[in-house]
Motif scaffolding. Sequence first.
Motif, short mmCIF file in Angstrom:
data_model
loop_
_atom_site.label_atom_id
_atom_site.label_comp_id
_atom_site.label_asym_id
_atom_site.label_seq_id
_atom_site.Cartn_x
_atom_site.Cartn_y
_atom_site.Cartn_z
N SER A 64 0.83 -1.21 0.00
CA SER A 64 0.00 0.00 0.00
C SER A 64 0.87 1.26 0.00
N VAL A 65 1.89 1.28 0.82
CA VAL A 65 2.79 2.44 0.90
C VAL A 65 3.50 2.64 -0.44
N TYR A 66 3.96 1.57 -1.05
CA TYR A 66 4.64 1.66 -2.35
C TYR A 66 3.67 2.16 -3.42
N ALA A 86 1.20 8.98 -6.24
CA ALA A 86 1.30 10.39 -5.83
C ALA A 86 1.77 11.29 -6.97
N ASP A 87 2.62 10.76 -7.85
CA ASP A 87 3.13 11.56 -8.95
C ASP A 87 3.24 10.70 -10.20
N GLN A 125 12.19 6.65 -8.05
CA GLN A 125 11.27 7.59 -7.41
C GLN A 125 10.82 7.08 -6.04
N CYS A 126 10.51 5.81 -5.95
CA CYS A 126 10.03 5.22 -4.69
C CYS A 126 10.94 4.06 -4.29
N PHE A 127 12.22 4.28 -4.43
CA PHE A 127 13.20 3.23 -4.19
C PHE A 127 13.13 2.67 -2.77
N THR A 128 13.04 3.53 -1.78
CA THR A 128 12.99 3.09 -0.38
C THR A 128 11.76 2.24 -0.13
#
Length: 59
Positions: free
Chosen positions: A23-25, A31-32, A40-43
């Motif tokens: 869900s967080v990923y 978001a963009d 962009q969402c590596f972490t």
Amino acid sequence: MPPRTRPIEKFAQAVAKCSTEASVYGKCIVADYNSVHKDQCFTEFLRLKNCYLAAAKKS
């Protein structure tokens, strides 16, 4: 001999245990989403990947 677990079943069980990370990923990507770029969402992706790997080992 115990019944053999198919790889897709193992994956499905791992995915079910990582819904928070997924869900967080997903929220990070959405978001963009008009300008998605590498890392962009590596972490968030690494947290999701690590969750899958840990859950798959336990299965």
